[in-house]
Write a protein that holds these residues in place. Structure first.
Motif, PDB file in Angstrom:
ATOM      1  N   ARG A  34      57.873 -30.508   4.641  1.00  0.00           N
ATOM      2  CA  ARG A  34      57.857 -31.025   6.015  1.00  0.00           C
ATOM      3  C   ARG A  34      56.794 -30.371   6.877  1.00  0.00           C
ATOM      4  O   ARG A  34      56.461 -30.887   7.954  1.00  0.00           O
ATOM      5  N   PHE A  35      56.249 -29.236   6.402  1.00  0.00           N
ATOM      6  CA  PHE A  35      55.233 -28.538   7.193  1.00  0.00           C
ATOM      7  C   PHE A  35      53.809 -28.862   6.739  1.00  0.00           C
ATOM      8  O   PHE A  35      52.848 -28.498   7.443  1.00  0.00           O
ATOM      9  N   GLU A  69      61.081 -23.917  11.998  1.00  0.00           N
ATOM     10  CA  GLU A  69      59.954 -24.677  12.505  1.00  0.00           C
ATOM     11  C   GLU A  69      58.700 -23.822  12.383  1.00  0.00           C
ATOM     12  O   GLU A  69      58.771 -22.600  12.283  1.00  0.00           O
ATOM     13  N   LEU A  70      57.562 -24.489  12.398  1.00  0.00           N
ATOM     14  CA  LEU A  70      56.301 -23.780  12.235  1.00  0.00           C
ATOM     15  C   LEU A  70      55.845 -23.233  13.581  1.00  0.00           C
ATOM     16  O   LEU A  70      55.699 -23.986  14.543  1.00  0.00           O
ATOM     17  N   ALA A  89      53.697 -22.071  16.708  1.00  0.00           N
ATOM     18  CA  ALA A  89      52.405 -22.492  17.256  1.00  0.00           C
ATOM     19  C   ALA A  89      51.345 -21.464  16.889  1.00  0.00           C
ATOM     20  O   ALA A  89      51.554 -20.263  17.021  1.00  0.00           O
ATOM     21  N   ASP A 106      51.963 -31.469   6.647  1.00  0.00           N
ATOM     22  CA  ASP A 106      51.138 -32.295   7.533  1.00  0.00           C
ATOM     23  C   ASP A 106      50.750 -31.559   8.810  1.00  0.00           C
ATOM     24  O   ASP A 106      49.914 -32.046   9.576  1.00  0.00           O
ATOM     25  N   GLN A 107      51.346 -30.387   9.022  1.00  0.00           N
ATOM     26  CA  GLN A 107      51.084 -29.634  10.258  1.00  0.00           C
ATOM     27  C   GLN A 107      50.053 -28.523  10.075  1.00  0.00           C
ATOM     28  O   GLN A 107      49.695 -27.868  11.050  1.00  0.00           O
ATOM     29  N   ILE A 108      49.609 -28.292   8.841  1.00  0.00           N
ATOM     30  CA  ILE A 108      48.682 -27.181   8.577  1.00  0.00           C
ATOM     31  C   ILE A 108      47.331 -27.706   8.116  1.00  0.00           C
ATOM     32  O   ILE A 108      47.177 -28.886   7.789  1.00  0.00           O
ATOM     33  N   LYS A 109      46.355 -26.782   8.074  1.00  0.00           N
ATOM     34  CA  LYS A 109      44.989 -27.140   7.671  1.00  0.00           C
ATOM     35  C   LYS A 109      44.655 -26.660   6.265  1.00  0.00           C
ATOM     36  O   LYS A 109      43.759 -27.222   5.629  1.00  0.00           O
ATOM     37  N   HIS A 157      47.832 -34.899  -0.270  1.00  0.00           N
ATOM     38  CA  HIS A 157      47.630 -34.186   0.998  1.00  0.00           C
ATOM     39  C   HIS A 157      46.125 -34.054   1.261  1.00  0.00           C
ATOM     40  O   HIS A 157      45.570 -32.945   1.225  1.00  0.00           O
ATOM     41  N   GLU A 175      48.042 -22.077  11.065  1.00  0.00           N
ATOM     42  CA  GLU A 175      47.201 -23.142  10.515  1.00  0.00           C
ATOM     43  C   GLU A 175      47.322 -23.286   9.007  1.00  0.00           C
ATOM     44  O   GLU A 175      46.838 -24.271   8.443  1.00  0.00           O
TER      45      GLU A 175
END
Length: 376
Positions: free
Chosen positions: A191-192, A157-158, A160, A194-197, A228, A163
């Motif tokens: 899968r990660f 998992e990424l 916390a 969408d969770q990063i900038k 993306h 970014e």
């Protein structure tokens, strides 16, 4: 045309007109792809041209505290920093000079990440997509057992605070290699995304090579952005900025013949001043020389250090080489000055810029004190 007879020897020579040609290509890719392109100091830390590079880039990337400080103080902006290992001794200086920092492992992020986050620095994690087109193991970051980056198996998992993700798997590569690298990233780490900038695609994009298809590169980047759209895309080429922008000028100081091998003894060293020629290895081009035809006289180039293998060859010329003649190696700005040594105390080449109006400006000369001050 540069008159190399009027250039001091030995010295590195950067031609501003050749640099301008590369910068125009990089500007086009930035403009048409929407990606950010930053300068990798590991390829060229020649800070006397930073003003030009800064106008045609989106910042610079560092691999150490010294490079981060050079970016901060001479490039004029905080660095994007990645190093395989941070320590208690260098992390504070790196954080002072950076606004992005990439960690090589989860353990390094756990150890230093909070110190970065408290300062408002954007944190990233280097990933290993387990694909690289690089055939030479010395330059391949995805060899089995690589120490560089986190594999998908390790990243459940990424964490916390992360970014961005960063991968660096190319080396003087072509657009199709980036396409395959991005496919590997999406397969293993999709899968990660969408969770990063931001996604840093590292270096090795040799977009200023004559045979590089910039249209294809731009198309790949635009297509990835379409998939993306929330991501900032960052490329950090090293060689592309200063590819074929200059030379290493040397002089024949002696000619040695042994067993039918003719060696021109130079006032430069492959081991000290052109180490990639021995490490890769590769044979550089020489102005006015060509590949020997069958039966044609061959000339080996001999370095000035005492290392037995400080030599490279063979080349052919349309004349007999003479003592005092200039030997000019091509494409000697990127990954040359940054990798030089003063082994044997050999004379270190000066640094020269040929300005756009043809003026020859000596930027730096080296002497005994430079050698002495590196010692204890």
């Amino acid at each position: 045309m540069i008159d190399f007879r009027k250039i001091p020897s030995p010295c590195y020579v950067l031609d501003e007109q050749l640099l301008d040609r590369n910068l125009a290509v990089i500007d086009r890719v930035r403009r048409e792809s929407g990606a950010e392109i930053i300068v990798a100091l590991k390829a060229c830390a020649m800070w006397s041209i930073f003003a030009d590079l800064a106008r045609h880039s989106d910042g610079a990337t560092a691999s150490s505290a010294a490079e981060a400080r050079l970016v901060y103080e001479e490039f004029g902006c905080p660095a994007h920093t990645y190093a395989p290992v941070y320590t208690d001794g260098n992390i504070d200086e790196i954080l002072r000079c950076s606004d992005h920092i990439t960690f090589n492992s989860l353990a390094q992020f756990e150890r230093f990440g909070q110190r970065a986050l408290i300062r408002g620095i954007s944190c990233g994690l280097r990933i290993n997509p387990q694909y690289s087109p690089v055939e030479t193991d010395l330059y391949n970051p995805c060899v089995a057992g690589s120490r560089l980056g986190v594999t998908a198996e390790q990243l459940r998992e990424l964490p916390a605070g992360i970014e961005g993700l960063h991968f660096h798997v190319l080396c003087e590569s072509r657009p199709e290699h980036l396409r395959k690298a991005l496919e590997a990233v999406e397969e293993h780490f999709g899968r990660f995304l969408d969770q990063i900038k931001w996604l840093n695609m590292g270096g090795g994009h040799l977009m200023t090579h004559a045979d590089y298809d910039c249209d294809e590169l731009i198309g790949i980047l635009k297509a990835f952005r379409a998939r993306h759209p929330h991501l900032r895309l960052i490329l950090e080429p090293g060689s592309a900025f200063t590819w074929r922008t200059g030379y290493l000028v040397s002089t024949v100081e002696d000619i040695v013949e042994n067993g039918g091998v003719h060696t021109a003894m130079l006032d430069v060293s492959f081991a000290c001043h052109m180490p990639d020629c021995l490490e890769m290895p590769y044979k550089p081009a020489i102005v006015g020389a060509h590949e020997p035809a069958p039966g044609e006289k061959r000339w080996r180039m001999g370095g000035t250090s005492c290392l037995a293998g400080d030599c490279c060859g063979d080349w052919a010329f349309d004349h007999e080489l003479q003592v005092g003649e200039r030997i000019v190696f091509e494409d000697m700005i990127h990954y040359t000055m940054v990798k030089t040594t003063m082994f044997n105390g050999v004379h270190h080449p000066s640094i020269v810029i040929v300005r756009r109006d043809g003026r020859v400006e000596i930027i730096r000369e080296f002497g005994y004190e430079d050698f002495r001050n590196r010692m204890s």
